[in-house]
Design a protein around this motif. Structure first.
Motif, PDB file in Angstrom:
ATOM      1  N   MET A  88      28.030 -10.860  50.349  1.00 56.18           N
ATOM      2  CA  MET A  88      28.149 -10.188  48.743  1.00 56.18           C
ATOM      3  C   MET A  88      30.105  -9.849  49.140  1.00 56.18           C
ATOM      4  O   MET A  88      30.941  -9.844  49.902  1.00 56.18           O
ATOM      5  CB  MET A  88      27.661  -9.035  49.000  1.00 56.18           C
ATOM      6  N   GLU A  89      31.077 -10.055  48.024  1.00 51.21           N
ATOM      7  CA  GLU A  89      31.706  -9.628  47.312  1.00 51.21           C
ATOM      8  C   GLU A  89      32.418  -8.541  47.781  1.00 51.21           C
ATOM      9  O   GLU A  89      31.129  -7.507  47.366  1.00 51.21           O
ATOM     10  CB  GLU A  89      31.904  -9.948  46.019  1.00 51.21           C
ATOM     11  N   PRO A  90      33.340  -7.762  48.219  1.00 54.88           N
ATOM     12  CA  PRO A  90      33.972  -6.193  48.199  1.00 54.88           C
ATOM     13  C   PRO A  90      33.736  -5.996  47.037  1.00 54.88           C
ATOM     14  O   PRO A  90      34.368  -6.742  45.612  1.00 54.88           O
ATOM     15  CB  PRO A  90      35.576  -6.568  48.770  1.00 54.88           C
ATOM     16  N   HIS A  91      33.180  -4.743  46.717  1.00 52.52           N
ATOM     17  CA  HIS A  91      33.009  -4.212  45.174  1.00 52.52           C
ATOM     18  C   HIS A  91      32.954  -2.280  45.931  1.00 52.52           C
ATOM     19  O   HIS A  91      32.733  -1.959  47.189  1.00 52.52           O
ATOM     20  CB  HIS A  91      31.996  -4.647  44.836  1.00 52.52           C
ATOM     21  N   ALA A  92      32.881  -2.018  44.703  1.00 57.33           N
ATOM     22  CA  ALA A  92      33.247  -0.016  44.578  1.00 57.33           C
ATOM     23  C   ALA A  92      31.999   0.488  44.808  1.00 57.33           C
ATOM     24  O   ALA A  92      31.670   0.095  43.657  1.00 57.33           O
ATOM     25  CB  ALA A  92      34.558   0.036  43.863  1.00 57.33           C
ATOM     26  N   VAL A  93      32.022   1.327  45.691  1.00 58.76           N
ATOM     27  CA  VAL A  93      30.466   2.350  45.498  1.00 58.76           C
ATOM     28  C   VAL A  93      31.245   3.758  45.556  1.00 58.76           C
ATOM     29  O   VAL A  93      31.930   3.787  46.030  1.00 58.76           O
ATOM     30  CB  VAL A  93      29.717   1.497  46.420  1.00 58.76           C
ATOM     31  N   ASP A  94      30.711   4.682  44.851  1.00 57.41           N
ATOM     32  CA  ASP A  94      30.193   5.831  44.658  1.00 57.41           C
ATOM     33  C   ASP A  94      29.620   6.509  46.176  1.00 57.41           C
ATOM     34  O   ASP A  94      29.019   6.241  45.877  1.00 57.41           O
ATOM     35  CB  ASP A  94      30.182   6.694  43.739  1.00 57.41           C
ATOM     36  N   VAL A  95      30.244   7.012  46.894  1.00 57.02           N
ATOM     37  CA  VAL A  95      29.697   7.224  48.170  1.00 57.02           C
ATOM     38  C   VAL A  95      29.883   9.470  48.111  1.00 57.02           C
ATOM     39  O   VAL A  95      31.274   9.777  48.125  1.00 57.02           O
ATOM     40  CB  VAL A  95      30.479   6.975  49.735  1.00 57.02           C
ATOM     41  N   PRO A  96      28.597   9.982  48.160  1.00 58.76           N
ATOM     42  CA  PRO A  96      28.683  10.738  47.986  1.00 58.76           C
ATOM     43  C   PRO A  96      29.916  11.782  48.724  1.00 58.76           C
ATOM     44  O   PRO A  96      29.912  11.873  50.331  1.00 58.76           O
ATOM     45  CB  PRO A  96      27.445  11.633  48.239  1.00 58.76           C
ATOM     46  N   GLY A  97      30.775  12.944  48.709  1.00 61.64           N
ATOM     47  CA  GLY A  97      31.770  13.601  49.578  1.00 61.64           C
ATOM     48  C   GLY A  97      33.103  12.764  50.161  1.00 61.64           C
ATOM     49  O   GLY A  97      33.706  13.563  50.589  1.00 61.64           O
ATOM     50  N   LEU A  98      33.159  12.015  50.313  1.00 58.62           N
ATOM     51  CA  LEU A  98      33.622  10.913  49.824  1.00 58.62           C
ATOM     52  C   LEU A  98      34.592  10.486  48.589  1.00 58.62           C
ATOM     53  O   LEU A  98      35.523   9.629  48.998  1.00 58.62           O
ATOM     54  CB  LEU A  98      33.270   9.533  50.187  1.00 58.62           C
ATOM     55  N   GLY A  99      33.515   9.629  47.707  1.00 56.93           N
ATOM     56  CA  GLY A  99      34.561   9.392  46.073  1.00 56.93           C
ATOM     57  C   GLY A  99      34.289   7.695  46.328  1.00 56.93           C
ATOM     58  O   GLY A  99      33.493   7.515  47.143  1.00 56.93           O
ATOM     59  N   MET A 100      35.043   7.076  45.347  1.00 56.18           N
ATOM     60  CA  MET A 100      34.951   5.480  45.199  1.00 56.18           C
ATOM     61  C   MET A 100      35.205   4.809  46.596  1.00 56.18           C
ATOM     62  O   MET A 100      36.889   5.568  47.034  1.00 56.18           O
ATOM     63  CB  MET A 100      35.519   5.208  44.503  1.00 56.18           C
ATOM     64  N   VAL A 101      34.755   4.229  46.712  1.00 49.19           N
ATOM     65  CA  VAL A 101      35.518   3.502  48.200  1.00 49.19           C
ATOM     66  C   VAL A 101      34.617   2.124  48.175  1.00 49.19           C
ATOM     67  O   VAL A 101      34.733   1.453  47.153  1.00 49.19           O
ATOM     68  CB  VAL A 101      34.607   4.384  49.827  1.00 49.19           C
TER      69      VAL A 101
END
Length: 89
Positions: free
Chosen positions: A1-14
């Motif tokens: 899978m290609e790099p992608h952005a994820v919204d992680v609770p407590g961290l924000g977008m990574v």
């Protein structure tokens, strides 16, 4: 899978550099594949483990201490967990 952005609770977008899909896999496969993925990314990059194995998910934070990495978060989803780890401290 290609790099992608994820919204992680407590961290924000990574940005996730690699995703390891271990749905249906028993121990120690999720741990081993996570370590392999960490060896393939650069220092500071994030790996996402997707697993439905509670034992594997529980072992990741302690494993990251031994692997000189950081456990960032574990998020419970629909029938699985997503575990976010970073290479390096």
């Amino acid at each position: 899978m290609e790099p992608h952005a994820v919204d992680v609770p407590g961290l924000g977008m990574v940005i996730v550099a690699r995703t390891v899909n271990c749905i249906g896999d028993g121990c120690p496969k999720p741990q081993l594949l996570t370590l392999k993925a960490l060896n393939l990314v650069d220092e500071g990059e994030i790996v996402e483990l997707i697993s439905d194995n509670p034992t594997a998910v529980e072992t990741i934070p302690a494993m990251m201490l031994a692997a000189y990495g950081s456990h960032l978060a574990t998020v419970r989803g629909d029938g699985c967990w997503k575990v976010y780890v970073r290479k390096g401290v």
